[in-house]
Design a protein around this motif. Structure first.
Motif, mmCIF file in Angstrom:
data_model
loop_
_atom_site.group_PDB
_atom_site.id
_atom_site.type_symbol
_atom_site.label_atom_id
_atom_site.label_comp_id
_atom_site.label_asym_id
_atom_site.label_seq_id
_atom_site.Cartn_x
_atom_site.Cartn_y
_atom_site.Cartn_z
ATOM 1 N N SER A 21 0.839 -1.190 0.000
ATOM 2 C CA SER A 21 0.000 0.000 0.000
ATOM 3 C C SER A 21 0.877 1.244 0.000
ATOM 4 N N CYS A 22 0.398 2.275 -0.642
ATOM 5 C CA CYS A 22 1.080 3.566 -0.657
ATOM 6 C C CYS A 22 0.054 4.621 -0.283
ATOM 7 N N ALA A 23 0.216 5.194 0.898
ATOM 8 C CA ALA A 23 -0.692 6.226 1.368
ATOM 9 C C ALA A 23 -0.125 7.588 1.006
ATOM 10 N N ALA A 24 -0.891 8.358 0.271
ATOM 11 C CA ALA A 24 -0.447 9.663 -0.190
ATOM 12 C C ALA A 24 -1.172 10.771 0.559
ATOM 13 N N PHE A 69 1.175 -9.182 -11.040
ATOM 14 C CA PHE A 69 0.998 -7.999 -10.203
ATOM 15 C C PHE A 69 -0.163 -7.166 -10.747
ATOM 16 N N THR A 70 -0.859 -6.484 -9.825
ATOM 17 C CA THR A 70 -1.938 -5.592 -10.212
ATOM 18 C C THR A 70 -1.845 -4.306 -9.415
ATOM 19 N N ILE A 71 -1.844 -3.185 -10.121
ATOM 20 C CA ILE A 71 -1.852 -1.882 -9.475
ATOM 21 C C ILE A 71 -3.281 -1.356 -9.489
ATOM 22 N N TYR A 81 -2.398 0.638 -4.395
ATOM 23 C CA TYR A 81 -2.033 -0.714 -3.996
ATOM 24 C C TYR A 81 -1.238 -1.406 -5.093
ATOM 25 N N LEU A 82 -0.444 -2.350 -4.657
ATOM 26 C CA LEU A 82 0.210 -3.263 -5.590
ATOM 27 C C LEU A 82 -0.021 -4.672 -5.065
ATOM 28 N N ASP A 83 -0.913 -5.387 -5.726
ATOM 29 C CA ASP A 83 -1.157 -6.779 -5.371
ATOM 30 C C ASP A 83 -0.173 -7.653 -6.125
#
Length: 125
Positions: A21-24, A69-71, A81-83
């Motif tokens: 996860s990337c929280a911006a 991978f799925t963004i 997210y990056l699954d």
């Protein structure tokens, strides 16, 4: 000032899955930002893994992760997210989130991204 904070890294066996996860924070118009995931393994250059266009209409992947991978992004939480599925040993790296106001062409050009997170480690054994 834009801040990006990654989370979700860890150690996993080959074939397993992780969600990064990337929280911006720090900006209002998230939909205008290109968001990307990069990774850097020891002794190697930082490489683009995946990206999502401003507005989220298009996604891009490195050949090495296509189909695994799925963004994606959460519209209400300023989170990308990056699954990562079917992980391989060669996926081991520090993973970084990146953002840029506007499109980045090509999507994997590191110089095109203005903001970077501190990274989260992914180890596949």
């Amino acid at each position: 000032h834009v801040q990006l904070v990654e989370s979700g890294g860890g150690s996993v066996q080959a074939g397993g899955s992780l969600r990064l996860s990337c929280a911006a924070s720090g900006y209002m118009y998230r939909r205008y930002y290109c968001m990307g995931w990069f990774r850097q393994a020891p002794g190697k250059e930082r490489e683009g893994v995946a990206a999502i266009s401003p507005g989220g209409g298009d996604t891009y992947y490195a050949d090495s992760v296509k189909g695994r991978f799925t963004i994606s992004q959460a519209n209400t939480k300023n989170t990308v997210y990056l699954d990562m599925n079917r992980l391989k040993v060669e996926d081991t790296a520090m993973y970084y989130c990146a953002a840029n106001p506007g499109a980045v062409i090509p999507w994997h050009a590191r110089i095109g991204y203005t903001y970077w997170g501190q990274g989260t480690q992914v180890t596949v054994s």
